[in-house]
Design a protein around this motif. Structure first.
Motif, short mmCIF file in Angstrom:
data_model
loop_
_atom_site.label_atom_id
_atom_site.label_comp_id
_atom_site.label_asym_id
_atom_site.label_seq_id
_atom_site.Cartn_x
_atom_site.Cartn_y
_atom_site.Cartn_z
N GLY A 174 -14.00 -3.11 -18.04
CA GLY A 174 -14.12 -2.59 -16.69
C GLY A 174 -13.82 -3.60 -15.59
O GLY A 174 -12.90 -3.39 -14.77
N PRO A 175 -14.54 -4.70 -15.54
CA PRO A 175 -14.33 -5.64 -14.44
C PRO A 175 -12.89 -6.17 -14.36
O PRO A 175 -12.37 -6.37 -13.26
N LEU A 176 -12.25 -6.37 -15.50
CA LEU A 176 -10.88 -6.89 -15.47
C LEU A 176 -9.91 -5.82 -14.98
O LEU A 176 -8.96 -6.12 -14.24
N LEU A 177 -10.13 -4.59 -15.41
CA LEU A 177 -9.25 -3.51 -14.94
C LEU A 177 -9.43 -3.30 -13.45
O LEU A 177 -8.45 -3.11 -12.71
N GLN A 178 -10.65 -3.33 -12.99
CA GLN A 178 -10.90 -3.11 -11.56
C GLN A 178 -10.29 -4.23 -10.72
O GLN A 178 -9.82 -4.00 -9.62
N ALA A 179 -10.30 -5.43 -11.29
CA ALA A 179 -9.72 -6.56 -10.55
C ALA A 179 -8.21 -6.61 -10.68
O ALA A 179 -7.55 -7.41 -10.01
N GLY A 180 -7.66 -5.78 -11.54
CA GLY A 180 -6.21 -5.74 -11.67
C GLY A 180 -5.58 -6.96 -12.30
O GLY A 180 -4.41 -7.26 -12.08
N VAL A 181 -6.33 -7.65 -13.14
CA VAL A 181 -5.80 -8.91 -13.70
C VAL A 181 -5.18 -8.74 -15.08
O VAL A 181 -4.69 -9.71 -15.65
#
Lengths: 346, 346, 346, 346
Positions: free
Chosen positions: A159-166
């Motif tokens: 989740g956090p990586l997808l939301q950050a677009g990284v």
């Protein structure tokens, strides 16, 4: 004391709900059902609960159940769930359903992977019960669809990586391994002790496991665009635990510490997510019996990929524990009530 | 009868060599060494071999050893191996070395991942002992470098696809899981029963496991160009077995049956590789104790990736069994001599 | 090559017979039956045997079977066995029956613990297949009743002491522990992985296990007078192995070495019995997959009792291996043919 | 909040004390010691306790410890314990010692089985910490000697029968089986995963295990006369759990229900002893992680013997849980505080 019932108490998630509710000081288990073991005390079906509950299993009769309890955990298979849940809601009860029946926003997806849906209106109001993402909606819900075990471990990690677009959403590969309790308590040759112990295998290889669309629904929601993944489940010779190893290509510089910070910041105030430091790796035995999700992040500089490893106890955070976390939110209890036990190791 | 010695007999690969040699009708185990357990009968170190071998472990004294045997299995750690092997070769003996010391064509790679190499000339003549790929060279060799366990399972699975050019070499992700015997028989807290049982974890995440360059050497050789992979090992709560789950993007149409045929054709005459049909999946327990490598191939049409699952017994085909297969080739025996036992299940 | 058939091939003892016969150079497996899995290749039921046998399971049709084979292993449950065996014998075939149907000299005992016997004349000619005791009779037999797993481990350990008259037959207490393969390959909740792993329990406590009268028949025969024992079986969280711990009061001086010599002398020439020295203890993992019975004897001077510990692999020496040992004797083969594999450890 | 310290926190009993104390609402863990891992956070030694305790291990310096805590669990090996405990008592602290150093009434017995005792006066005042037998004395004690794991399971099972005089004390045979956590967290080859898994063995056969005199002390106390037993321990391939199977000859009529009533009456008000009905059998997995002792009684009419089966979690009721139960009594807390979790199954 809230009167609580378990519909489908003889399976492993039913037994685990009962175990956890024994330690919850705001609720009382007043009813439990089992089609196959009617009139059998729950403590005979699950002897570890001897002296802990006097509940006797009954048939799943909605008319009777609504007299006996105010909150329901529905731990029956999909299809059966959507037959039962409407009757409970119409009587003003709150429900956490542990099947797949109410997890999908798009019922065409559900119907493609499962079967025709018979309660579409109720499905429309159900809230997907991953508190770390949908906490506020869960608080207001009268029906929560408890997530699948694999999707829980995977969504929390990515989740956090997808939301950050990284990361590149098209590059995601998920190699997941589950303990055998995930296969349920039904008699079957494939899950006999001698077939499973001292062995390991993949199953439903090739993107055909039914958790695939649930994972993709969650990840697409977080990424803000459609995500398709490779997902391969495996069967571990242990009872409890899921470890998901997740690979994705980075779209940014391979700065491990900065990426790990995305996770740390995101979960700083979450009571049940532990982000690991440095090169520590999670292990299923360190979350056994608890509602924790432990996550580690590593960067492979040679390939510019990030590797996430995420573990949960599949029948706690992956099922019954998360269901109780959802009940706590729905009922205004402390979110951790009944879930404060430390993991059991060794 | 060929007189055979095991240098480093007290580890699990040493014990397994002894077990397999008990059933080999062309050889006699005449010597075994153990620095830590000198003068101890091998059957006291490994009580399952009681009544099967009278060999008593001695110190690893090359002068004495060359009197006692004509063929040597060197099952000591890397570094120690390259100290011992030259003395054996110079005395006209044949050697299968199970360490990493002679596995690398490019010693700069070895020295980057291990340490300075002290026997470069001997390394230059060593043949990499994967019979399915280097059979003819092995027949002529006096020194064979026995492959690592992970590289064996991975190279056999990926080889035919890389050679056929049907996958993108840059897309390869390998999620591998090994039984605990791979960690050796040394006393350590991390591999105690209570630390491992009923648990699962990844280790050496991020492309840092020393089998990575060996895998890449093999795959580059087969692909005809440099291949870099993501490789993540995990520790299984079982003694024997490796399962590697391998993901790669297809460069051709996703025709599962045609791709599977590449494997079938390639391994049609191989005695120890079994390619599975249809949607069957290999399992570590179906190769336990045997020299088989079982491989399945599945196409995920949704992502246009191929998924290979490959299992071996890590101390048979991944170590001692393959070493005996190499000895058989080097000595002109039937390639399967001593290796014909069916797997042990359950 | 002797043509051999397995009647009841889908159970664990059937699968183990097939595994062991793969390595027997005097026989060919020409037929196998499975009521539930007719027309299924045996290698699909038991994937470890892939490439090792092409036999396809058929219905257990005696008329057809007698055309296909000359020697029969009958691995079906009691009752079914006595329905099938007469038809095989009448056709001139030799049979090893692995059920309890032909193990009892006194059919009243059989009928008390099992059911009415329908083939008493054939029962009268059957030889009890413990080669260490009845070798010569087995050589002459056309029907051998293969012993139960618990009785095998117990009779071999106690026999020499009972024959020597050094223990009080009324004092014998047997605490036995068996791996889960002894419970068979039928689907059942009680033997699911999650029910058995990481757990331990006694079962059929109080002298009610059906192996009790078989043990007493054997011990009475050896003691020359009626022997009654306390026998308590337990279920171990492992696949293969029985360990019996046996207690008896000494009637002679507590001279451990002299008592151990009784065992050593008795089994000096036996290929499959290993008597341990000094304070060594047998372990199930040291006989895994083999036909060995390992026995240790210890004297407790404080209580003047002798303690025997005896281990076998319950589906080899406790079932299929012993059946092949019996076949070897009945057919004039080397007694150890097909049974020479060293145990698999770890 | 009571300030509590664990001396010897890095072993399994130390880690289990910390786990259980996390859930105890009357105490705070303020110090922990580990000679080998000084300055290491306890949550690094035991990652399951991550986020649950911030305690950092220190050296076992008594002067410092008495500043840090008011109640001490001493979880170091015997000999080390009697060096440390006097200094704590003299500072007015209360102590539960988990070693054998203060368990024996007769120090000659201690010195025969262990070593010279260096704190005999303190030993004289210590109370043996089996609450079901010595509850009132424990309430008054400042030093409690926590019982051994085997003695706990055995004493609770046999006590009521010995006190009622219904069994022959000279006939007692105890066949006990323990999980591997009982062997501790020290690095050793014998307790490696690969040595223990899928295996089973007896150890210290012949009445030589050091728990023998402790068992006999307890049973003699209950019988009112000297009792000598045969005691044989075994090593189970599981982490937690002891099952003791106990045989004794009846001196009264074999009335199973009446004998079972002796147990039921005796333990009617005990929070942690569950006496099973009918032919139910206890299993280690039904008490895992809990402070329960489950006991079943069966009569073998054929031999006029009674068979008791008794299970505990060896590191809870057999060590750390019982230690906390003792602390609760010594400090006037609810006896079950911190110990109310239901067992973890599966």
């Amino acid at each position: 004391m809230l009167r609580v019932a378990i519909i489908g108490a003889s399976g492993y998630t039913g037994g685990e709900l009962a175990r956890l509710l024994c330690n919850h000081d705001r609720v009382e288990l007043t009813a439990a059902t089992s089609r196959a073991q009617q009139n059998v005390p729950l403590a005979d079906i699950y002897p570890h609960l001897r002296n802990r509950t006097a509940v006797v299993c009954s048939a799943p009769d909605v008319a009777q159940l609504i007299e006996q309890a105010d909150f329901f955990f529905c731990a029956v298979p999909h299809k059966t769930a959507m037959d039962l849940v409407p009757g409970l809601l119409v009587s003003g009860k709150k429900v956490v359903d542990l099947s797949a029946d109410f997890r999908f926003r798009d019922l065409r997806v559900y119907e493609h992977w499962y079967q025709p849906h018979t309660a579409p209106q109720i499905a429309a109001e159900a809230v997907y019960g991953l508190p770390e993402i949908h906490r506020e909606a869960i608080r207001q819900a009268r029906l929560v669809a408890n997530p699948g075990c694999y999707p829980t471990s995977i969504t929390l990690a990515l989740g956090p990586l997808l939301q950050a677009g990284v990361i590149d959403p098209g590059s995601i590969i998920i190699d997941a391994k589950s303990g055998t309790s995930g296969a349920g308590r039904g008699a079957s040759v494939a899950t006999l002790f001698c077939e499973v112990t001292d062995g390991f295998r993949a199953y439903k290889v090739g993107g055909i496991h039914r958790h695939t669309p649930e994972i993709e629904q969650n990840l697409s929601h977080l990424a803000g665009r459609p995500v398709t993944v490779s997902f391969t489940p495996h069967l571990l010779p242990l009872s409890r635990g899921i470890l998901s190893t997740i690979y994705a290509s980075l779209t940014v510089a391979a700065d491990e510490e900065r990426l790990r910070d995305l996770l740390r910041q995101r979960y700083r105030d979450e009571p049940f997510v532990r982000v690991l430091d440095d090169d520590r790796q999670p292990a299923t035995q360190y979350v056994r019996g608890s509602n924790y999700c432990d996550i580690a992040l590593t960067v492979d500089r040679r390939t510019n990929r990030v590797i996430l490893t995420s573990v949960i106890d599949n029948i706690v955070k992956g099922a019954s524990g998360q269901a109780i976390q959802n009940m706590n939110l729905m009922c205004g209890f402390d979110e951790t009530a009944g879930l404060t036990q430390a993991p059991l190791f060794p």
